[in-house]
Write a protein that holds these residues in place. Structure first.
Motif, PDB file in Angstrom:
ATOM      1  N   UNK A 264       0.839  -1.203   0.000  1.00  0.00           N
ATOM      2  CA  UNK A 264       0.000   0.000   0.000  1.00  0.00           C
ATOM      3  C   UNK A 264       0.874   1.254   0.000  1.00  0.00           C
ATOM      4  N   UNK A 265       0.447   2.272  -0.748  1.00  0.00           N
ATOM      5  CA  UNK A 265       1.103   3.576  -0.704  1.00  0.00           C
ATOM      6  C   UNK A 265       0.785   4.221   0.642  1.00  0.00           C
ATOM      7  N   UNK A 266       1.771   4.276   1.528  1.00  0.00           N
ATOM      8  CA  UNK A 266       1.545   4.800   2.879  1.00  0.00           C
ATOM      9  C   UNK A 266       1.299   6.296   2.896  1.00  0.00           C
ATOM     10  N   UNK A 267       1.563   6.981   1.789  1.00  0.00           N
ATOM     11  CA  UNK A 267       1.364   8.422   1.725  1.00  0.00           C
ATOM     12  C   UNK A 267       0.023   8.795   1.097  1.00  0.00           C
ATOM     13  N   UNK A 268      -0.793   7.809   0.760  1.00  0.00           N
ATOM     14  CA  UNK A 268      -2.104   8.067   0.168  1.00  0.00           C
ATOM     15  C   UNK A 268      -3.192   7.597   1.126  1.00  0.00           C
ATOM     16  N   UNK A 269      -4.364   8.229   1.089  1.00  0.00           N
ATOM     17  CA  UNK A 269      -5.444   7.792   1.981  1.00  0.00           C
ATOM     18  C   UNK A 269      -5.989   6.439   1.562  1.00  0.00           C
ATOM     19  N   UNK A 334     -10.283  10.183  -6.623  1.00  0.00           N
ATOM     20  CA  UNK A 334      -9.357  10.133  -5.493  1.00  0.00           C
ATOM     21  C   UNK A 334      -8.052  10.910  -5.749  1.00  0.00           C
ATOM     22  N   UNK A 335      -7.802  11.307  -6.968  1.00  0.00           N
ATOM     23  CA  UNK A 335      -6.484  11.830  -7.317  1.00  0.00           C
ATOM     24  C   UNK A 335      -6.130  13.103  -6.569  1.00  0.00           C
ATOM     25  N   UNK A 336      -7.070  14.040  -6.469  1.00  0.00           N
ATOM     26  CA  UNK A 336      -6.769  15.321  -5.822  1.00  0.00           C
ATOM     27  C   UNK A 336      -6.430  15.139  -4.350  1.00  0.00           C
ATOM     28  N   UNK A 337      -7.219  14.308  -3.664  1.00  0.00           N
ATOM     29  CA  UNK A 337      -6.946  14.051  -2.252  1.00  0.00           C
ATOM     30  C   UNK A 337      -5.602  13.350  -2.078  1.00  0.00           C
ATOM     31  N   UNK A 338      -5.298  12.415  -2.963  1.00  0.00           N
ATOM     32  CA  UNK A 338      -4.028  11.693  -2.888  1.00  0.00           C
ATOM     33  C   UNK A 338      -2.844  12.639  -3.043  1.00  0.00           C
ATOM     34  N   UNK A 340      -2.727  15.796  -2.234  1.00  0.00           N
ATOM     35  CA  UNK A 340      -2.595  16.574  -0.990  1.00  0.00           C
ATOM     36  C   UNK A 340      -1.892  15.759   0.084  1.00  0.00           C
ATOM     37  N   UNK A 341      -2.262  14.483   0.191  1.00  0.00           N
ATOM     38  CA  UNK A 341      -1.650  13.629   1.201  1.00  0.00           C
ATOM     39  C   UNK A 341      -0.171  13.414   0.913  1.00  0.00           C
TER      40      UNK A 341
END
Length: 701
Positions: A264-269, A334-338, A340-341
């Motif tokens: 899992x990408x730990x930097x993404x929600x 989901x791209x915009x939120x990702x 930002x994270x």
């Protein structure tokens, strides 16, 4: 042709409550053949366990089967009397429940409980039943079974208790076994052993198995076919390999996406399913998943979708089965939120580079005396924590992993000063906590708070939520009445709850909402450190993802430092910057999360990672029979030398004679092993606070 053991046809089960009937199982149909394992998967409240209890005819008094048939061995169980069902249970169908401790009688020995079905169904003499009980304990892999016959349940570990429950269920050789969340309460290592055991018994005895779970990894590796349940209905059914190759129902897809995985990408929600399952006491119109579905249209809200048969012996009840167009649309959403994270995570990692140490644990030892006799003199002690050293930087998330009984929770209690160590030092912000007086220590507790595993048990059931959150402010004398209630409202908003929650009691909330309240309670005094002890282990995967996202968002907003304690390594991989792995009171490996998972240096760490269920049938099934074997040794008399040697595949005589030194294997990565999986290095910095070389004799406090 394969013998059909069970056929459930249009089953309807209701709970008749004062507020009205609740249809927990609504028109459910499936079958199980001899030697086959069928999985029922879904969130809590979807009807999985009620389906199992309906088959067993073990519903509570308010539960009633109001429609359908349950055909076992050619006989419809629905029409049988209770006396007839008693002859069926145990002999033709048996059930393994989630909690082995509550399934076993604490006043009866293990031997008597395993022999009981034989005495009842087979009219077997006492001595013969005892001999057969011994064979069954040997069959389910209990070590030294003859010595266990006269033990009581409390004398066994969780894994051994679950093996006893399985032995009891198999005593009369039933055709069908129903396993209801048989491994949820167990560590990943013991879980793998229990699931391997069920596989072996199913194959050797030709027994049919219904496996009820919310864990998609367990489903992937252990079942032949899967039924996905939501709000009392089966919304998708397929052979396991086909289901994971291409899920058709949006709910099945969302369940899988909610699971934190090792890659899992730990930097993404994490994706989390919005909203809550419907209230089944109210009439249901349209698709029950429509209010939470990202693909729903007007048609979904007005008309219930029909069940459509598809190629490959599968079916789905959905107007808009998952396809390529929906998948691409999902990632756009989901791209915009990702992004930002990712930006926030990059900034936080840069800040960690020069961050000061907030927590320093030095040569920590905690032993619990065992007192015996009239004078209650200490005859021995439980070695819970043995010479542990590490440090946590300001703003960092430090994950502490290991099996139950390894000392993780004890360290958490020591760090928040709920227990006093036998020896060693704990510093918070440079100040040694153990040297503070009680008044000063109470004030310092503002800086460190504990988030408990069971949110319901940690909240006072007689207090309203508003009073629970306000209590720390009153005790610490912070603010006037108006300011305190304003702080309560702000905290509820931060954890995603409305102001109405202030007037409600803990029992009026779901498990996920109660964990949000527990997190708000921990943040009331604006602490610098939050110790989260198994914060999501009791939650469904869909709720789990919401809490994990919330914890990361609050860390970013408040600059929190976390010490997260868990046996779920996938959760720790997602949350943590640094991972510490404990075994029987010892810290055996510590390092950056990515490096510990990708290149573990200790065999125990590799075994833990290898035991994590992966929601991929081909990868999960290739692991069968692997992983860590055996039970955790007693912490009263731990093995000499390396404590892991009794279960280690690489152990040599030196492992019993000498405790391994802590060595460096990369930047910030160290482990204690005589035969490490990686090559040690001398030109990389050690993890902060970790003491290299041979452990020393601890000094008393």
């Amino acid at each position: 042709m394969t013998e059909r053991v069970l056929e459930v046809e249009h089953l309807v089960t209701e709970f008749r409550l004062r507020s009205g009937p609740v249809r927990a199982v609504d028109d459910v149909s499936f079958h199980v053949d001899a030697g086959e394992c069928v999985g029922l998967v879904g969130e809590s409240g979807c009807g999985k366990s009620t389906t199992g209890l309906s088959i067993m005819r073990l519903l509570p008094q308010v539960g009633h089967i109001v429609g359908g048939r349950i055909v076992l061995g050619g006989r419809d169980l629905v029409g049988l009397s209770e006396e007839e069902m008693r002859r069926v249970r145990g002999r033709e169908v048996a059930m393994v429940f989630q909690d082995p401790m509550t399934s076993l009688n604490p006043t009866m020995t293990i031997g008597r409980q395993v022999a009981e079905p034989l005495r009842i169904h087979e009219r077997m003499p006492k001595e013969q039943a005892r001999e057969r009980a011994l064979e069954l304990l040997r069959l389910v892999g209990i070590p030294n079974p003859a010595e266990r016959l006269d033990d009581y349940p409390h004398q066994l570990s969780g894994g051994l208790r679950q093996r006893v429950v399985i032995a009891t269920a198999l005593a009369a050789q039933p055709k069908l076994l129903i396993a209801d969340e048989p491994t949820t309460a167990l560590d990943v290592t013991i879980q793998a052993q229990i699931l391997d055991l069920l596989d072996e018994l199913r194959e050797s005895l030709g027994m049919a198995l219904v496996l009820i779970t919310h864990d998609m990894g367990v489903i992937a590796g252990r079942t032949d076919r899967v039924m996905v349940m939501y709000a009392g209905k089966i919304v998708e059914g397929a052979p396991t390999v086909e289901l994971f190759r291409h899920m058709r129902h949006p709910y099945a897809e969302a369940l899988l996406e909610s699971i934190p995985q090792l890659d899992q990408d730990a930097d993404a929600p994490l994706y989390s399913i919005p909203g809550h399952p419907p209230d089944l006491s109210e009439p249901q119109v349209g698709c029950r998943f429509a209010p939470r579905c990202r693909y729903a249209t007007q048609e979904c809200s007005t008309t219930e979708p029909p069940v459509v048969e598809e190629e490959g012996n599968r079916f789905v009840a959905c107007y808009h089965p998952v396809g390529e167009s929906q998948g691409s649309r999902r990632h756009m959403v989901d791209q915009e939120q990702t992004l930002r994270w990712h930006a926030a995570a990059t900034a936080r990692r840069a800040a960690l580079e020069g961050a000061p140490l907030l927590v320093e644990v030095e040569h920590l030892v905690k032993e619990f005396p065992i007192r015996r006799g009239i004078l209650q003199r200490a005859k021995d002690s439980v070695k819970a924590v043995s010479d542990v050293s590490f440090a946590i930087r300001q703003g960092e998330t430090f994950g502490l992993a290991g099996e139950s009984g390894c000392g993780k929770s004890t360290i958490g209690r020591l760090v928040v000063a709920l227990d006093r160590p036998t020896s060693g030092r704990i510093r918070l912000g440079g100040q040694e906590l153990l040297r503070l007086g009680s008044a000063e220590l109470r004030r310092r507790r503002r800086d460190v708070q504990l988030m408990f595993q069971d949110p319901y048990a940690s909240l006072d059931p007689r207090m309203r939520v508003g009073s629970i959150l306000r209590e720390p402010l009153l005790v610490q004398g912070i603010g006037d009445r108006r300011a305190q209630w304003q702080a309560v409202a702000r905290l509820l908003g931060e954890v995603g709850l409305s102001r109405k929650a202030t007037g409600l009691y803990p029992h009026e909330f779901s498990g996920g909402q109660r964990q949000r309240i527990g997190l708000a309670r921990a943040l009331t005094l604006e602490p610098r450190l939050v110790v989260a002890d198994e914060p999501v282990s009791a939650l469904d995967v869909s709720i789990q993802s919401q809490i994990l996202n919330l914890m990361k968002a609050l860390q970013e907003r408040h600059g929190l430092t976390y010490l997260v304690i868990s046996h779920d390594l996938a959760v720790l991989r997602y949350l943590s910057d640094t991972i510490g792995v404990m075994y029987l009171g010892k810290l055996v490996e510590v390092g950056p999360a990515g490096r510990v998972y990708d290149a573990p240096a200790h065999p125990y760490t590799r075994g833990l990672i290898g035991s994590i269920p992966i929601p991929d049938p081909s990868r999960e099934r290739s692991k069968r029979g692997g992983g860590i074997r055996g039970e955790l040794p007693s912490p009263i008399h731990p093995p000499s030398g390396c404590r892991f040697r009794t279960r280690c595949p690489l152990a040599e005589p030196i492992c019993a004679e000498q405790e391994p030194p802590m060595q460096v294997f990369g930047p910030g990565h160290a482990a204690a092993c005589h035969f490490p999986l990686q090559t040690p290095t001398t030109d990389a910095p050690a993890p902060p606070g970790v003491v290299l070389g041979q452990p020393r004799e601890p000094e008393p406090v």
